[in-house]
Design a protein around this motif. Structure first.
Motif, PDB file in Angstrom:
ATOM      1  N   ALA A 156       0.859  -1.186   0.000  1.00 18.64           N
ATOM      2  CA  ALA A 156       0.000   0.000   0.000  1.00 18.64           C
ATOM      3  C   ALA A 156       0.893   1.233   0.000  1.00 18.64           C
ATOM      4  O   ALA A 156       1.854   1.314   0.761  1.00 18.64           O
ATOM      5  N   VAL A 157       0.547   2.184  -0.853  1.00 17.20           N
ATOM      6  CA  VAL A 157       1.367   3.383  -1.042  1.00 17.20           C
ATOM      7  C   VAL A 157       0.544   4.606  -0.668  1.00 17.20           C
ATOM      8  O   VAL A 157      -0.501   4.880  -1.277  1.00 17.20           O
ATOM      9  N   ILE A 158       1.014   5.348   0.346  1.00 22.68           N
ATOM     10  CA  ILE A 158       0.356   6.583   0.752  1.00 22.68           C
ATOM     11  C   ILE A 158       1.319   7.743   0.566  1.00 22.68           C
ATOM     12  O   ILE A 158       2.539   7.570   0.610  1.00 22.68           O
ATOM     13  N   SER A 159       0.763   8.920   0.355  1.00 20.18           N
ATOM     14  CA  SER A 159       1.603  10.100   0.143  1.00 20.18           C
ATOM     15  C   SER A 159       0.792  11.354   0.401  1.00 20.18           C
ATOM     16  O   SER A 159      -0.443  11.336   0.368  1.00 20.18           O
ATOM     17  N   ASP A 160       1.493  12.447   0.676  1.00 13.60           N
ATOM     18  CA  ASP A 160       0.891  13.781   0.722  1.00 13.60           C
ATOM     19  C   ASP A 160      -0.332  13.824   1.635  1.00 13.60           C
ATOM     20  O   ASP A 160      -1.434  14.194   1.230  1.00 13.60           O
ATOM     21  N   ILE A 161      -0.092  13.454   2.887  1.00 13.28           N
ATOM     22  CA  ILE A 161      -1.148  13.467   3.901  1.00 13.28           C
ATOM     23  C   ILE A 161      -1.468  14.899   4.320  1.00 13.28           C
ATOM     24  O   ILE A 161      -2.615  15.251   4.581  1.00 13.28           O
ATOM     25  N   HIS A 162      -0.453  15.714   4.449  1.00 16.03           N
ATOM     26  CA  HIS A 162      -0.588  17.140   4.754  1.00 16.03           C
ATOM     27  C   HIS A 162      -1.405  17.407   6.026  1.00 16.03           C
ATOM     28  O   HIS A 162      -2.238  18.319   6.064  1.00 16.03           O
ATOM     29  N   GLY A 166      -1.465   9.486  -5.640  1.00 16.00           N
ATOM     30  CA  GLY A 166      -2.356  10.581  -5.302  1.00 16.00           C
ATOM     31  C   GLY A 166      -2.162  11.000  -3.858  1.00 16.00           C
ATOM     32  O   GLY A 166      -1.282  10.502  -3.156  1.00 16.00           O
ATOM     33  N   SER A 167      -2.979  11.909  -3.405  1.00 16.44           N
ATOM     34  CA  SER A 167      -2.833  12.496  -2.068  1.00 16.44           C
ATOM     35  C   SER A 167      -3.873  11.951  -1.098  1.00 16.44           C
ATOM     36  O   SER A 167      -5.064  11.941  -1.403  1.00 16.44           O
ATOM     37  N   VAL A 168      -3.405  11.536   0.060  1.00 21.78           N
ATOM     38  CA  VAL A 168      -4.324  11.173   1.140  1.00 21.78           C
ATOM     39  C   VAL A 168      -5.129  12.388   1.581  1.00 21.78           C
ATOM     40  O   VAL A 168      -6.345  12.309   1.762  1.00 21.78           O
ATOM     41  N   GLY A 169      -4.458  13.535   1.740  1.00 26.13           N
ATOM     42  CA  GLY A 169      -5.068  14.612   2.501  1.00 26.13           C
ATOM     43  C   GLY A 169      -5.455  15.881   1.799  1.00 26.13           C
ATOM     44  O   GLY A 169      -6.141  16.720   2.387  1.00 26.13           O
ATOM     45  N   LEU A 170      -5.062  16.075   0.519  1.00 25.17           N
ATOM     46  CA  LEU A 170      -5.367  17.342  -0.143  1.00 25.17           C
ATOM     47  C   LEU A 170      -5.611  17.099  -1.628  1.00 25.17           C
ATOM     48  O   LEU A 170      -4.672  16.908  -2.389  1.00 25.17           O
ATOM     49  N   PRO A 171      -6.867  17.136  -2.083  1.00 30.25           N
ATOM     50  CA  PRO A 171      -7.183  16.754  -3.460  1.00 30.25           C
ATOM     51  C   PRO A 171      -6.997  17.863  -4.493  1.00 30.25           C
ATOM     52  O   PRO A 171      -7.184  17.610  -5.686  1.00 30.25           O
ATOM     53  N   ALA A 172      -6.643  19.081  -4.058  1.00 26.06           N
ATOM     54  CA  ALA A 172      -6.459  20.173  -5.014  1.00 26.06           C
ATOM     55  C   ALA A 172      -5.554  21.235  -4.396  1.00 26.06           C
ATOM     56  O   ALA A 172      -5.557  21.445  -3.179  1.00 26.06           O
ATOM     57  N   TYR A 173      -4.783  21.898  -5.247  1.00 28.67           N
ATOM     58  CA  TYR A 173      -3.975  23.035  -4.811  1.00 28.67           C
ATOM     59  C   TYR A 173      -3.559  23.836  -6.034  1.00 28.67           C
ATOM     60  O   TYR A 173      -3.674  23.385  -7.173  1.00 28.67           O
ATOM     61  N   ASP A 174      -3.038  25.055  -5.781  1.00 27.88           N
ATOM     62  CA  ASP A 174      -2.436  25.828  -6.864  1.00 27.88           C
ATOM     63  C   ASP A 174      -0.999  26.164  -6.503  1.00 27.88           C
ATOM     64  O   ASP A 174      -0.602  26.124  -5.344  1.00 27.88           O
ATOM     65  N   ASP A 175      -0.206  26.457  -7.529  1.00 30.13           N
ATOM     66  CA  ASP A 175       1.204  26.764  -7.338  1.00 30.13           C
ATOM     67  C   ASP A 175       1.626  27.738  -8.431  1.00 30.13           C
ATOM     68  O   ASP A 175       0.937  27.879  -9.453  1.00 30.13           O
ATOM     69  N   GLU A 208      -9.045  28.645   1.455  1.00 31.61           N
ATOM     70  CA  GLU A 208      -8.696  27.979   0.196  1.00 31.61           C
ATOM     71  C   GLU A 208      -8.549  26.481   0.389  1.00 31.61           C
ATOM     72  O   GLU A 208      -8.895  25.674  -0.496  1.00 31.61           O
ATOM     73  N   TRP A 209      -8.050  26.086   1.553  1.00 33.29           N
ATOM     74  CA  TRP A 209      -7.990  24.657   1.884  1.00 33.29           C
ATOM     75  C   TRP A 209      -9.392  24.092   2.050  1.00 33.29           C
ATOM     76  O   TRP A 209      -9.671  22.969   1.629  1.00 33.29           O
ATOM     77  N   ALA A 210     -10.262  24.847   2.689  1.00 36.18           N
ATOM     78  CA  ALA A 210     -11.633  24.367   2.915  1.00 36.18           C
ATOM     79  C   ALA A 210     -12.313  24.053   1.586  1.00 36.18           C
ATOM     80  O   ALA A 210     -12.972  23.014   1.444  1.00 36.18           O
ATOM     81  N   ARG A 211     -12.158  24.926   0.600  1.00 29.53           N
ATOM     82  CA  ARG A 211     -12.764  24.661  -0.707  1.00 29.53           C
ATOM     83  C   ARG A 211     -12.157  23.414  -1.341  1.00 29.53           C
ATOM     84  O   ARG A 211     -12.891  22.559  -1.874  1.00 29.53           O
ATOM     85  N   ALA A 212     -10.828  23.284  -1.288  1.00 27.21           N
ATOM     86  CA  ALA A 212     -10.180  22.115  -1.877  1.00 27.21           C
ATOM     87  C   ALA A 212     -10.645  20.830  -1.208  1.00 27.21           C
ATOM     88  O   ALA A 212     -10.912  19.824  -1.873  1.00 27.21           O
ATOM     89  N   LEU A 213     -10.762  20.848   0.113  1.00 29.17           N
ATOM     90  CA  LEU A 213     -11.162  19.649   0.842  1.00 29.17           C
ATOM     91  C   LEU A 213     -12.615  19.266   0.562  1.00 29.17           C
ATOM     92  O   LEU A 213     -12.945  18.079   0.521  1.00 29.17           O
ATOM     93  N   ARG A 214     -13.481  20.252   0.363  1.00 29.62           N
ATOM     94  CA  ARG A 214     -14.888  19.952   0.098  1.00 29.62           C
ATOM     95  C   ARG A 214     -15.142  19.492  -1.321  1.00 29.62           C
ATOM     96  O   ARG A 214     -16.053  18.699  -1.572  1.00 29.62           O
ATOM     97  N   THR A 215     -14.348  19.999  -2.278  1.00 32.38           N
ATOM     98  CA  THR A 215     -14.723  19.842  -3.697  1.00 32.38           C
ATOM     99  C   THR A 215     -13.677  19.124  -4.548  1.00 32.38           C
ATOM    100  O   THR A 215     -14.007  18.655  -5.647  1.00 32.38           O
TER     101      THR A 215
END
Length: 244
Positions: free
Chosen positions: A4-10, A173-182, A234-241
């Motif tokens: 099992a591979v996990i990553s980017d729990i944040h 993929g990410s365990v904890g954050l499904p979207a971000y910008d950079d 901005e995190w709240a929106r990413a986590l919800r959607t």
């Protein structure tokens, strides 16, 4: 072998608990962690406490490196939150993580690529935005790494690419954050389009590594409220959607 591979729990402890519970039902031989573990808007200390007793094979992500080496005033909000809330023993735990880890002759763990914790492996950023990397680009980034399986994180995008020589590169993929910008190297967004926690399972039952990807439901509404309480809408929106 089944990993099992996990990553980017944040720091998303609720998503992590849901993923670990799902993994428990999959009869895996091992769990590995590809970094970016605690930095975020949620619960760095609790996330570290959940993982430290498990002693999983783990590599250092760019956020661990930044928390460990950056000047507090120059850190981003997510890294500042981790630095301010994590205990000394937890910081020492981060400091013990290698940049890459040869799990076996077959399997290499990295965060970004074998050469960089900031480079994207399976995606490419141009002035026009984000696109899947070409096979030639992925091959160049894999370099002379001989391992048949390379596990990477960093971009939060679940994807697998098989090279012409048979090597398989997998991002769970990410365990904890499904979207971000950079903004580096050019402005771009990562959007998975749903709020699910994600991870992968890799197996070599047939003598050839294969990957399967998993989406896990958890209480992302509460996680979004926690992010709002910590001043990160901005995190709240990413986590919800799963959208930026």
């Amino acid at each position: 072998m089944k990993i099992a591979v996990i990553s980017d729990i944040h720091g998303n402890i609720a998503a992590l608990d849901a993923v670990l519970a799902h993994v428990d039902s999959q009869s895996v031989d091992e769990i590995v962690n590809l970094g970016d573990i605690c930095s975020g808007s949620l619960w760095p200390e609790e996330t570290a406490d959940r993982l430290m007793p498990l002693d999983l094979p783990t590599v250092c992500g760019n956020h661990e490196r930044q928390v460990l080496t950056g000047t507090y005033e120059r850190l981003g909000l997510s890294d500042q939150h981790a630095r301010a809330t994590m205990r000394d023993d937890q910081i020492a735990w981060l400091a013990d993580m290698p940049a890459t880890l040869q799990l076996s002759e077959e399997v290499l763990l990295v965060h970004g690529t074998p050469d960089s914790d900031l480079a994207y492996f399976l995606e490419t950023v141009t002035e026009q935005g984000l696109r899947p990397a070409t096979l030639d680009e992925v091959t160049e980034r894999a370099g002379a790494t001989a391992s048949p399986l390379i596990l990477c994180g960093h971009t939060h995008v679940p994807r697998a690419v098989r090279l012409e020589d048979g090597r398989l590169i997998v991002n769970p993929g990410s365990v904890g954050l499904p979207a971000y910008d950079d903004v580096h190297p050019f402005p771009h967004v990562i959007e998975n389009g749903t709020p699910h926690a994600r991870y992968a399972i890799v197996t070599d039952d047939s003598g050839r590594w294969e990957a399967s990807f998993h989406m896990v439901t958890y209480d992302w509404e509460q996680a979004a409220r926690d992010a709002e309480a910590h001043g990160r809408p901005e995190w709240a929106r990413a986590l919800r959607t799963g959208l930026v």
